[in-house]
Design an enzyme around this catalytic site. Structure first.
Site, mmCIF file in Angstrom:
data_model
loop_
_atom_site.group_PDB
_atom_site.id
_atom_site.type_symbol
_atom_site.label_atom_id
_atom_site.label_comp_id
_atom_site.label_asym_id
_atom_site.label_seq_id
_atom_site.Cartn_x
_atom_site.Cartn_y
_atom_site.Cartn_z
ATOM 1 N N ALA A 107 7.472 0.666 6.318
ATOM 2 C CA ALA A 107 7.856 -0.723 6.060
ATOM 3 C C ALA A 107 7.705 -1.049 4.579
ATOM 4 O O ALA A 107 6.755 -0.593 3.930
ATOM 5 C CB ALA A 107 7.000 -1.669 6.894
ATOM 6 N N PRO A 108 8.643 -1.828 4.020
ATOM 7 C CA PRO A 108 8.537 -2.229 2.619
ATOM 8 C C PRO A 108 7.259 -3.021 2.372
ATOM 9 O O PRO A 108 6.762 -3.719 3.262
ATOM 10 C CB PRO A 108 9.781 -3.107 2.408
ATOM 11 C CG PRO A 108 10.712 -2.745 3.513
ATOM 12 C CD PRO A 108 9.854 -2.360 4.673
ATOM 13 N N GLY A 109 6.742 -2.925 1.160
ATOM 14 C CA GLY A 109 5.551 -3.682 0.799
ATOM 15 C C GLY A 109 4.398 -2.767 0.431
ATOM 16 O O GLY A 109 4.488 -1.535 0.501
ATOM 17 N N ASP A 111 2.444 -13.581 16.690
ATOM 18 C CA ASP A 111 2.049 -12.986 17.951
ATOM 19 C C ASP A 111 2.349 -11.483 17.910
ATOM 20 O O ASP A 111 3.199 -11.028 17.140
ATOM 21 C CB ASP A 111 2.816 -13.647 19.104
ATOM 22 C CG ASP A 111 2.200 -13.378 20.466
ATOM 23 O OD1 ASP A 111 1.078 -12.821 20.519
ATOM 24 O OD2 ASP A 111 2.835 -13.722 21.477
ATOM 25 N N MET A 127 -4.850 -0.991 3.915
ATOM 26 C CA MET A 127 -6.021 -0.122 3.874
ATOM 27 C C MET A 127 -6.503 0.251 5.280
ATOM 28 O O MET A 127 -7.236 1.220 5.446
ATOM 29 C CB MET A 127 -7.162 -0.811 3.117
ATOM 30 C CG MET A 127 -6.856 -1.116 1.670
ATOM 31 S SD MET A 127 -8.250 -1.919 0.861
ATOM 32 C CE MET A 127 -7.579 -2.192 -0.783
ATOM 33 N N LYS A 130 1.071 -0.807 0.872
ATOM 34 C CA LYS A 130 0.462 -0.178 2.038
ATOM 35 C C LYS A 130 -0.913 -0.784 2.321
ATOM 36 O O LYS A 130 -1.683 -1.076 1.409
ATOM 37 C CB LYS A 130 0.341 1.328 1.826
ATOM 38 C CG LYS A 130 1.689 2.042 1.795
ATOM 39 C CD LYS A 130 1.519 3.549 1.633
ATOM 40 C CE LYS A 130 2.873 4.255 1.601
ATOM 41 N NZ LYS A 130 2.737 5.726 1.448
#
Length: 575
Positions: A315-317, A371, A321, A319
């Protein structure tokens, strides 16, 4: 194998399902009374109790089945026959789809989420073409034959409560004015116009909602009318007719409605006719049948995989922890897996992560938390996993994987609606020099933190990367690793340094306990850009002050439930 075992399994599962449905209805049926008596905390407790009910009842069923049948219960062939017996019991039930999902839950508990095939359970419904109708229509129709005022008066009379209206004439006047101002250009309201209203009132938190549609000659307009209770007198707070805003009221970021539902599939079909942008999965979930929502989601997911060929990717963004996250560009969902090892800065365990995700499921999400759905042993086609993603999964979460030549099975994960990470959204707004988008995003971010606090939630890690922006430009929190109840936090001021060298040291010169929070340090959240910091300080600078947080704690501890409604303040009618 005893030939009666399949029938006994089917009978026992259905018996416990009937008990579940009765208990679910008992909790739901008291929603009007709780609203009328302004039992706001009891409403939240009832919502959590109803969510817990499914797990409790399905586990009881599994335990009693084992006590009844013993080891033979684990024979897969037994369940093939039991499924056939169960189907024959469902043919006259108008909630057959819920009953199938309940059966699935018990099968999964017995077999630990392995060998999930349609032969043994209901991967697909057994009655795909069946459309159940209650016979008594789920909505009431009101005619314009005697004019708009008469229609509105009759409608409010029909949906009366055991407490008086504050000022029904004013409410009728407000509604009539709203309708005249918000009917689409060119549309005509005349004696042929009618209004359909769902017979059951939708209850959630401090609101009661009338839901329906206006039938014009050329189109149908969905509407929601929120009704509030102020000191034992009810009033119409506003009306919502914009499709996107109606959709927000049924959002995945809010608590589930309490609403009397006789025939679930029929009810969901009608709701989908009002808000077609909502899937059946989302609508089942919104009215409290979240396990059915999960079943519908899984079927949608499988159908999507069958008709597409794009790859699952990281997924973009930035990473995380604690979690690794991946997605499929053509499917608006992210998949979240707990890593085998966490960053040393994270004082957290796998058990704590599970508990915090469950907390969010049970808590009032006030429109600011996403959710999730939890899955075990979810199978992905190996050829659809990108090489980069597979390498990432093998690197950070190898214990969660079962890899074969054709598939990758992930032992445990959560799914969540995909959003644009707030840090990416802000960077893009800065690059475009879009002052309006930037202002709205920072304002939404601050409001999200404050509304979560009002609901007794402290987000913990409030970095922009842990928030997302929905298609409606709302900012939503979605990283629950460090979430806490606000009342568990100890908000402190940073003590003054005794000498300059202390301030320059790598470690703090003061003691820090596990739940200590220093609001002054939140200024680092907006250090990325002077423009961002300026907007944040102007709109939400109070978040940097210990007094705000201590006042909010006091408010929560006193039992106050703050008004947080799924529409803007400016939309509310004048009283």
């Amino acid at each position: 194998m005893n030939m009666q075992f399949p029938e006994r399994i089917a009978d026992e599962v259905l018996k416990h399902f009937v008990i579940y449905r009765m208990l679910f209805k008992n909790i739901t049926d008291k929603a009007q009374e709780r609203f009328e008596q302004r039992q706001w905390l009891q409403i939240q407790h009832a919502a959590a109790e109803r969510i817990d009910l499914y797990e409790k009842q399905s586990q009881t069923a599994a335990d009693e089945l084992f006590a009844l049948l013993g080891e033979p219960l684990y024979e897969k062939s037994l369940w093939c026959k039991a499924k056939g017996c169960y189907i024959s019991l469902l043919k006259k039930r108008d909630d057959f789809e819920l009953a199938e999902t309940f059966y699935n839950s018990i099968y999964c508990k017995v077999h630990k989420h392995y060998q999930l095939t349609n032969e043994h359970m209901f991967i697909h419904t057994s009655m795909p073409e069946r459309e159940v109708s209650s016979g008594d229509t789920i909505y009431q129709t009101y005619s314009m034959q005697h004019g708009l005022i008469s229609l509105l008066k009759t409608m409010l009379d029909d949906y009366s409560f055991k407490v008086p209206w504050e000022n029904k004439k004013r409410d009728i006047r407000n509604l009539a004015y709203y309708i005249k101002q918000n009917i689409p250009p060119g549309a005509v309201v005349n004696e042929t116009t009618s209004v359909d209203v769902v017979r059951s009132v939708f209850y959630r938190n401090k609101g009661a909602y009338l839901v329906g549609r206006i039938n014009l000659s050329a189109e149908e307009i969905p509407f929601v009318i929120p009704i509030l209770n102020d000191n034992g007198r009810v009033y119409v707070d506003t009306a919502i007719t914009d499709g996107d805003q109606v959709s927000i009221i049924f959002s995945f970021t809010r608590a589930y409605f309490m609403v009397d539902v006789n025939v679930p599939s029929e009810f969901v079909r009608f709701l989908q006719s009002l808000i077609p942008m909502k899937s059946r999965a989302e609508l089942y979930t919104s009215i409290g049948f979240y396990k059915q929502g999960k079943a519908e989601f899984y079927r949608d997911y499988m159908a999507h995989i069958a008709r597409t060929d794009d790859l699952f990717i990281i997924a973009p963004g930035i990473k995380g922890m604690v979690m690794t996250v991946f997605t499929l560009k053509s499917f608006p969902i992210v998949f979240k897996i707990i890593k085998d090892r966490f960053s040393s800065s994270k004082q957290i365990t796998r058990k704590m992560v599970h508990e915090r995700y469950q907390l969010v499921k049970r808590h009032d999400r006030v429109g600011r938390m996403a959710d999730t759905q939890e899955f075990e042993n979810l199978v992905f086609p190996r050829q659809r996993i990108s090489a980069e993603l597979l390498a990432e999964l093998q690197s950070v979460a190898p214990s969660a994987l079962l890899i074969s030549e054709d598939s990758v099975t992930i032992k445990h994960l959560w799914t969540e609606r995909r959003m644009t990470p707030l840090n990416i959204y802000i960077d893009e707004a800065l690059q475009r020099d879009d002052e309006s988008a930037l202002l709205d995003a920072i304002n939404e971010y601050g409001k999200a933190i404050k509304q979560l606090a009002a609901a007794n939630i402290f987000a913990g890690d409030m970095l922009f990367k842990n928030f997302g922006v929905t298609r409606h430009a709302r900012v939503v929190f979605y990283d629950y690793d460090e979430i806490l109840y606000l009342t568990e936090c100890n908000f402190r001021k940073i003590p003054a340094a005794m000498y300059p060298e202390q301030e320059m040291a790598a470690e703090p010169w003061y003691s820090v306990a596990p739940n200590d929070v220093f609001p002054e340090e939140f200024s680092i959240l907006t250090a990325c850009n002077p423009k961002v910091r300026k907007i944040f300080n102007e709109l939400h600078g109070d978040l940097l002050n210990i007094e705000f947080w201590q006042d909010m704690q006091q408010q929560v501890r006193s039992g106050d439930v703050v008004d947080i409604f799924p529409y803007r303040q400016m939309q509310r009618f004048s009283r």
